[in-house]
Design an enzyme around this catalytic site. Structure first.
Site, PDB file in Angstrom:
ATOM      1  N   CYS A 111       0.824  -1.201   0.000  1.00 56.43           N
ATOM      2  CA  CYS A 111       0.000   0.000   0.000  1.00 56.43           C
ATOM      3  C   CYS A 111       0.867   1.263   0.000  1.00 56.43           C
ATOM      4  O   CYS A 111       1.477   1.582  -1.012  1.00 56.43           O
ATOM      5  CB  CYS A 111      -0.981  -0.038   1.170  1.00 56.43           C
ATOM      6  N   HIS A 151      -3.574  -4.928   0.051  1.00 55.51           N
ATOM      7  CA  HIS A 151      -3.145  -5.492   1.338  1.00 55.51           C
ATOM      8  C   HIS A 151      -3.233  -7.021   1.276  1.00 55.51           C
ATOM      9  O   HIS A 151      -4.218  -7.614   1.742  1.00 55.51           O
ATOM     10  CB  HIS A 151      -4.015  -4.959   2.476  1.00 55.51           C
ATOM     11  N   GLU A 182      -1.841  -9.178   3.039  1.00 55.49           N
ATOM     12  CA  GLU A 182      -1.792  -9.816   4.353  1.00 55.49           C
ATOM     13  C   GLU A 182      -3.164 -10.249   4.858  1.00 55.49           C
ATOM     14  O   GLU A 182      -3.285 -11.188   5.648  1.00 55.49           O
ATOM     15  CB  GLU A 182      -1.144  -8.870   5.389  1.00 55.49           C
TER      16      GLU A 182
END
Length: 543
Positions: free
Chosen positions: A381, A507, A509
């Site tokens: 990001c 993102h 994750e």
């Protein structure tokens, strides 16, 4: 019909209600029951989207673009089930809905009160999850602790819920602390007794006690709590400290939690299949080589601000059998002392997301160091946006390049505001949020990692790569390896003249799982291991 498990907490906060709820979800799924988990948060913010990471930790984003509490990340990772905006409810969202109804005249001139209007709205949100997702079991975690004034409407709502769905269709599970007092040389049950007494004064009798402790519970302690709290001794479940949160489902399974829950809910006792999870925990506790990865961020004083990044790294490390060590680096320290002082010995570097100009120059310096020293690098990001700024300043000769987020009058705004964000005034819930498609460039590192031509990832940002600089970017040796399907938005960039240098606008994750590591994080760790081996080989060569 759907069954319901309500998880409350007592004595102190942060004792692991979220992990207990997620662990129960894993145990039920291992028995082929479908599960959904709902978080009831007592803060008045509509969602945590505008809250400081130092206060709240990370904001977790769902596929449908909800900004939620980090516990939803645990729910997804443990149950391998995607949550949605239905799975996160706050006091702010409840009052907002009730006030909107009052303004429309939905209450026909009646006086709007906490009971029944607020409590009814809470019950509607719980039933909505059951209706929309139709799971076998909905697990509902109530934030805060019993006795908190802001939690009272939620507790009253779940008390009323019992009569609406039938006592046989729900249970109350209370997570409480059983502390060891060194000066007395014994565990004390009084905090639990008082917590249960407070819960009972509201009209809720717990069916199961989850006893958080730092050592095994003596049978006499369990019997004492059973007697004073009016809970069967077999429903007094110890939850001792574990080395890893991923061991908690195994520990609770050994203590019989799932068996008791199914008994109380009158559900079939199916045999669990926890082989994969057990194998995961065993690999976690038998690592091979040590890998030190640097996370260069601006919120490192609170590690929970990057919780999903850490867990995604851990998932990759488990798969590789590596001993993961994280070096937390405040990007402002790099601004003061230079990157080499902090990054010289690490095997890999991550620059995660964030907002605001503080510490950005330190992130840019870390990226420059990773690029020049050929250390494996992953940007997330804002980390990708800082990569673009670093490129512009040090490779493209645009010394005054910056992001329009930080310098509105920049002569070279290589990062600028998304067009659809131009006229937005409200900050909450207005970013580019949720799951979007990304088209991958054939032959790129991204394609090798993902193994797919189109991927789907979750976003949370307002600013993007400025396409006015796209040609120059490509001319200087960089690669745009991922874009929106129409080619307009730049989603992934790479530097091919580097062992592993990739940055993404999204993102990743949020979509990593313990048993299915995200390819970007696993790729970073594999490259970091190779980098470490190469460096050790160079050191061992005699002069």
């Amino acid at each position: 019909m759907t069954k319901f498990v309500f998880v409350t907490g007592g004595v102190v906060s942060s004792i692991g209600k979220g992990i207990v709820a997620a662990s129960l979800g894993r145990l039920l799924k291992s028995r082929q029951y479908s599960v959904s988990i709902l978080k009831l948060d007592p803060y008045i913010n509509v969602d945590p989207g505008t809250m400081s990471p130092f206060q709240h930790g990370e904001v977790f984003v769902t596929d449908d673009g909800a900004e939620t509490d980090l516990d939803l990340g645990h729910y997804e990772r443990f149950t391998d089930t995607a949550m949605s905006r239905l799975n996160s409810v706050t006091t702010g969202s409840i009052y907002q809905a009730v006030i909107n109804k009052e303004r429309r005249g939905d209450y026909m001139g009646g006086t709007v009160q906490v009971i029944p209007h607020i409590t009814n709205e809470i019950k509607v949100r719980i039933l909505r999850v059951a209706k929309d997702k139709n799971p076998d079991v909905v697990i509902i975690e109530i934030g805060g602790t019993v006795g908190d004034i802001e939690s009272l409407p939620f507790l009253e709502a779940i008390r009323q819920f019992r009569t609406e769905v039938g006592r046989q269709n729900l249970i109350y599970m209370h997570v409480t602390l059983v502390p060891w007092i060194p000066s007395a040389g014994e565990m004390k049950t009084k905090p639990t007794q008082h917590s249960v007494k407070e819960l009972r004064s509201i009209g809720i009798q717990p069916d199961i006690l989850i006893c958080r402790c730092d050592r095994p519970l003596h049978p006499g302690i369990k019997e004492k709590m059973s007697r004073f709290c009016d809970v069967p001794v077999e429903c007094v479940i110890p939850a001792p400290d574990a080395k890893s949160i991923y061991e908690v489902p195994i520990l609770l399974e050994r203590e019989g939690l799932a068996h008791q829950v199914l008994t109380l809910l009158n559900l079939e006792q199916r045999p669990p299949d926890l082989n994969q999870w057990q194998s995961l925990v065993e690999r976690l506790y038998r690592p091979q080589e040590r890998l030190e990865i640097a996370i260069v961020g601006k919120y490192v004083r609170l590690n929970d601000a990057y919780l999903s990044v850490v867990e995604a790294l851990r998932h990759g490390a488990i798969a590789l059998g590596s001993d993961l060590h994280i070096r937390w680096i405040n990007s402002e320290d790099i601004e003061a002392n230079g990157a080499a002082a902090y990054l010289e010995q690490v095997a890999g570097i991550i620059v995660p997301g964030g907002f605001g100009i503080r510490g950005v120059d330190g992130k840019i310096a870390a990226i420059q160091y990773a690029r020049e020293q050929r250390i494996p690098f992953l940007g997330l990001c804002l980390g990708m946006q800082c990569c673009v700024i670093e490129w512009a300043r040090h490779l493209a000769g645009l010394e005054n390049a910056h992001s329009a987020e930080f310098e509105t009058n920049s002569q070279n705004p290589v990062i600028h505001l998304l067009p659809e964000q131009q006229d937005i005034i409200d900050l909450g819930g207005t970013m580019r949020l949720g799951l979007y498609a990304c088209r991958i460039l054939p032959g790129s590192l991204a394609e090798r990692l993902y193994g797919e031509s189109v991927i789907y990832e979750r976003h949370r940002h307002r600013y993007e790569f400025n396409n006015a600089y796209r040609s120059l970017f490509l001319e200087t040796g960089y690669q745009i390896s991922g874009t929106s399907p129409d080619g307009r938005l730049v989603e992934i960039i790479e530097y091919p003249d580097h062992p592993f240098f990739i940055a993404v606008q999204f993102h990743p994750e949020f979509r990593s799982r313990p048993n299915v590591p995200h390819p970007l994080f696993q790729g970073l760790l594999e490259a970091s291991r190779t980098h470490l081996q190469r460096r050790e080989a160079e050191v061992s060569v005699p002069l």
